[in-house]
Design an enzyme around this catalytic site. Structure first.
Site, PDB file in Angstrom:
ATOM      1  N   ALA A  63       0.971  -1.251   0.124  1.00 29.59           N
ATOM      2  CA  ALA A  63      -0.143  -0.099  -0.169  1.00 29.59           C
ATOM      3  C   ALA A  63       0.955   1.365  -0.041  1.00 29.59           C
ATOM      4  O   ALA A  63       2.283   0.940   0.241  1.00 29.59           O
ATOM      5  CB  ALA A  63      -0.909   0.068   1.406  1.00 29.59           C
ATOM      6  N   GLY A 102       0.505  -4.933   0.781  1.00 34.74           N
ATOM      7  CA  GLY A 102      -0.802  -4.936  -0.048  1.00 34.74           C
ATOM      8  C   GLY A 102      -0.458  -5.574  -1.391  1.00 34.74           C
ATOM      9  O   GLY A 102      -1.469  -5.978  -2.041  1.00 34.74           O
ATOM     10  N   GLU A 105      -1.048  -9.226  -1.078  1.00 28.32           N
ATOM     11  CA  GLU A 105      -2.354  -9.326  -0.742  1.00 28.32           C
ATOM     12  C   GLU A 105      -3.188  -9.168  -2.218  1.00 28.32           C
ATOM     13  O   GLU A 105      -4.256  -9.967  -2.168  1.00 28.32           O
ATOM     14  CB  GLU A 105      -2.903  -8.285   0.303  1.00 28.32           C
ATOM     15  CG  GLU A 105      -2.432  -8.606   1.630  1.00 28.32           C
ATOM     16  CD  GLU A 105      -2.734  -7.364   2.660  1.00 28.32           C
ATOM     17  OE1 GLU A 105      -3.195  -7.721   3.653  1.00 28.32           O
ATOM     18  OE2 GLU A 105      -2.290  -6.415   2.125  1.00 28.32           O
ATOM     19  N   GLU A 125       4.488  -5.736   6.784  1.00 29.19           N
ATOM     20  CA  GLU A 125       3.726  -4.707   7.819  1.00 29.19           C
ATOM     21  C   GLU A 125       4.075  -4.556   9.213  1.00 29.19           C
ATOM     22  O   GLU A 125       4.026  -3.276   9.732  1.00 29.19           O
ATOM     23  CB  GLU A 125       2.320  -5.057   7.668  1.00 29.19           C
ATOM     24  CG  GLU A 125       1.596  -4.565   6.369  1.00 29.19           C
ATOM     25  CD  GLU A 125       1.808  -5.819   5.274  1.00 29.19           C
ATOM     26  OE1 GLU A 125       0.980  -5.689   4.246  1.00 29.19           O
ATOM     27  OE2 GLU A 125       2.763  -6.549   5.900  1.00 29.19           O
TER      28      GLU A 125
END
Ligand code: T1G
Length: 689
Positions: A63, A102, A105, A125
């Site tokens: 992200a 992300g 993911e 993370e």
């Protein structure tokens, strides 16, 4: 589509390419067109399969960290991944470089993942004080099982493609051209026909999982968390994936993420993420770096040996120079032993060990350094010795070679002046063990040439170090502030605190160990020699050293280390020594609380940091944070001393410094002008308030 997301067709396969340099972060300007593309391709009848790929050097590296702490713009990642799982036609992620956070993911939202053999995949993370908030803690266990997922998520350490294939995380590994390989793979799958099971529904490995074994593993991990919230939250979320229905586990993950992202710990760790990258930026992006292929290291002792290993681990040929054959053989034997320990621990293969040892050449002749591009001196910490070495180096080193000193305190300008080429001299202050510790204080002397600085900063990252450029002063940034932190430690002992009590305050704060245990580990004689060289004293430590008690290496220091153990035990002789010295000085012991210990140790350290900024020894407050977190074990969850000062409150710190200044008359408590100035603005420049 948009500049950041494009769609091309290869037969019946649609390729969605993300192009958001430098690391294809899933910023809002990527998410929106990505969602649109996937929705339209889902409903496009003549599209048989979809490949998600990335342009540039890497797949999605997560992200967009810069968006955290700001209002989330929709669609968020969860919405995109949930939509992905509604696509019936096969979806394939084509992974190259890194698939992180992300990014992984997103790939877990696809039916299939194929990767280049050099790719790495992970959910880091936790290193940002977070947990995978895009379904990673719930989907990853479906593929690799809860225990593997737990270790990947709580460590945050990426794994290679081969390991990912073995773990069931990816479906195929190819050498190069991942997008083309993915198109072939996708059309093959489409040819076979569905239905294609989303990862979320592949809960086979979850059902069989052993909850008891999982909880046992979590208990072990919790011991190492040292007050950090994220590792615990990560474990809790993976456990939810085992115990709760999928959607409920996703909701729980979201709540845990929302709590962490708003917390000080994650703010601190995100600060450090960007601070490390800022610290590595030196003026003159276009400066031509000098070529470094062959490295020389003078001195094969603890520091020299570790430095030589750091370069060999980075793939450099290393010539190790010692004064005598005997010293050289001793040094090379220690290097061999260190590698053997890594092999026995499984962190290095026998082949790698052989390959690395093959990069070493030992010598006792300065002439053998004549072809080196960089020579690092790691000899005894005495100016006369340093100057003698640099004088000899100046005679043999080739023109343009960089001459570096590993001094941890001494004046690099003076060392440079002992050569005819001060522009080629720089400080490279490694931290012990140099092949392990991340930090490298790069000392810019008055005449150090800009290309030398730029070359060494870039080289530091190539050997896996975190570089911070500092100016010349006694002890540079780290050791200078360490002295300020330690200046009251002895006074606190004489006034009634015990080494255990003070060390306990530090470990409660989040440090791996306190100043007295650290002193015993590093060796009390190092500080003692340095104090003697500067005509300074520390009553208790000096007495211990005069008695030959240097800490762990002599089995006795502030603590006892029976039979070579590394576990510190209270040392009654030290307690008696402290009482005697206090009586000698007419000091009546009293109860001292944890707050006072923090105020009289960490606040002077922050004050010294402000002086260092005033003098331009450090370019940014965040550089000081990077030094302390990577070189001195300052807790990452507090972001470093200068960031923590912002959390603690500059007004409060100044108030207490003033109090102790009035009470003790000691100068190092007198608040630095910059500290007062920053208290007015509420933030250090470079450190978000
Ligand atoms: N967001 C924003 N900027 C990023 C970024 C990111 N994720 N990753 C890197 N950058 C910037 C970085 O600041 C630098 O900028 C430039 O890119 C090059 O980076 C919901 C919550 C990928 C291994 O933790 O580990 O996904 O300084 O110098 O050495 O679950 O970058 O040039 O201006 O580091 O080649 C999880 C973070 C996010 C990976 C490349 N992902 N990145 O290393 O280049 S949280 C990460 C890295 C998340 C979801 C959650 C490394 C790298 P500038 P660089 P590099």
């Amino acid at each position: 589509m948009s500049n950041f997301v494009s769609v091309t067709r290869d037969g019946g396969v649609a390729v969605v390419t993300i192009d958001n340099p430098p690391v294809n972060a899933l910023s809002f300007h990527v998410r929106e067109p990505l969602m649109q593309a996937l929705v339209s391709l889902r409903d496009e009848p003549d599209v048989a399969a979809i490949v998600i790929a990335c342009a540039g050097r890497t797949f999605v590296a997560g992200a967009d960290i810069t968006e955290f702490g700001k209002p989330v713009q929709q669609p968020d990642l969860r919405a995109i991944f949930a939509m992905l799982e509604t696509i019936a036609k096969p979806t394939v992620a084509a992974i190259h470089g890194t698939a992180l956070g992300g990014g992984l993911e997103l790939a877990l939202g696809c039916h299939f993942r194929i990767a280049d053999s050099q790719a790495t995949l992970g959910l880091p993370e936790v290193k940002l004080g977070l947990l995978p908030g895009g379904g990673g803690t719930v989907r990853l266990p479906c593929l690799v099982g809860p225990l593997k997922a737990l270790s990947m998520i709580v460590s945050g350490t990426p794994i290679g493609a081969a390991e990912a294939l073995a773990a069931g995380l990816i479906d195929a590994v190819f050498d190069g051209a991942p997008t083309a390989q993915a198109v072939r793979f996708a059309s093959e799958m489409a040819g076979k026909g569905g239905p294609f099971t989303p990862v979320r529904d592949r809960d086979g490995r979850l059902d069989k999982a052993d909850l008891a074994a999982f909880d046992k593993a979590v208990a072990e991990l919790a011991k190492k968390a040292r007050g950090l919230e994220a590792p615990i939250a990560c474990a809790q979320s993976v456990r939810n994936a085992m115990a709760l229905p999928f959607e409920e586990a996703l909701v729980a993950e979201r709540e845990l993420f929302a709590k962490l992202v708003a917390g000080d710990q994650s703010r601190a760790q995100r600060h450090l993420f960007f601070a490390e990258r800022e610290a590595a930026k030196v003026a003159g992006k276009d400066i031509v770096r000098r070529k470094i292929a062959r490295v020389g290291v003078i001195g094969a002792g603890t520091m020299g040996g570790g430095i030589a290993m750091a370069f060999a681990n980075g793939g450099f040929s290393v010539t190790v120079l010692e004064a005598t054959q005997e010293a050289l053989q001793r040094g090379l034997a220690m290097i061999d032993k260190n590698y053997a320990v890594s092999v026995s621990r499984g962190s290095l293969s026998e082949d790698n060990k052989r390959q690395r040892l093959g990069l070493f050449k030992g010598s006792t002749a300065y002439d053998d350094l004549a072809d080196c591009d960089l020579i690092v001196e790691a000899v005894f910490e005495e100016m006369a010795v340093k100057k003698e070495v640099f004088g000899r180096l100046d005679a043999v080193a080739k023109p343009g070679a960089i001459l570096a000193t590993n001094t941890s305190y001494l004046d690099v300008n003076e060392i440079a002046a002992s050569t005819s080429r001060p522009q080629d001299v720089v400080g490279m202050h490694f931290f012990s063990p140099a092949n392990v510790m991340k930090l490298l204080e790069i000392v810019r002397a008055e005449k150090t040439a800009p290309d030398v600085l730029a070359t060494i900063v870039e080289l530091a990252r190539r050997i896996g170090k975190v570089p911070v450029v500092v100016g010349v002063c006694h002890g540079f940034v780290g050791n200078r502030m360490l002295a300020a932190r330690g200046s009251e430690s002895e006074a606190l002992l004489l006034e009634g605190a015990t080494p255990q009590q003070i060390d306990r305050v530090f470990t409660d704060f989040g440090w791996p160990m306190g100043p007295f245990q650290m002193g015993d580990l590093a060796g009390l004689d190092i500080g003692w020699r340095n104090r003697m060289a500067r005509g300074q004293t520390a009553m208790i430590s000096d007495t211990l050293c005069e008695q030959g008690h240097f800490g762990q290496k002599t089995g006795r220091g502030f603590y006892l280390y029976e039979n070579g153990s590394r576990t510190p035990a209270p040392n009654p002789e030290v307690e008696a020594l402290i009482r005697d010295k206090a009586a000698e000085k007419g000091i009546a012991p009293r109860a001292i609380g944890a707050d006072e210990i923090i105020e009289r140790t960490l606040y002077p350290m922050i004050n010294e940091g402000a002086k260092i900024l005033e003098e331009g020894i450090a370019a940014r407050a965040s550089d000081i944070d990077v030094v302390w977190v990577n070189g001195y074990g300052f807790p990452v969850g507090k972001g470093g001393p200068m960031f923590w000062a912002g959390l603690e409150g500059l007004d409060k710190i100044i108030g207490r410094l003033d109090h102790w200044h009035e009470r003790t008359g000691k100068d190092f408590f007198k608040p630095a002008p910059l500290l007062r100035q920053m208290a007015e603005t509420g933030a250090w420049e470079g450190v978000a308030s």
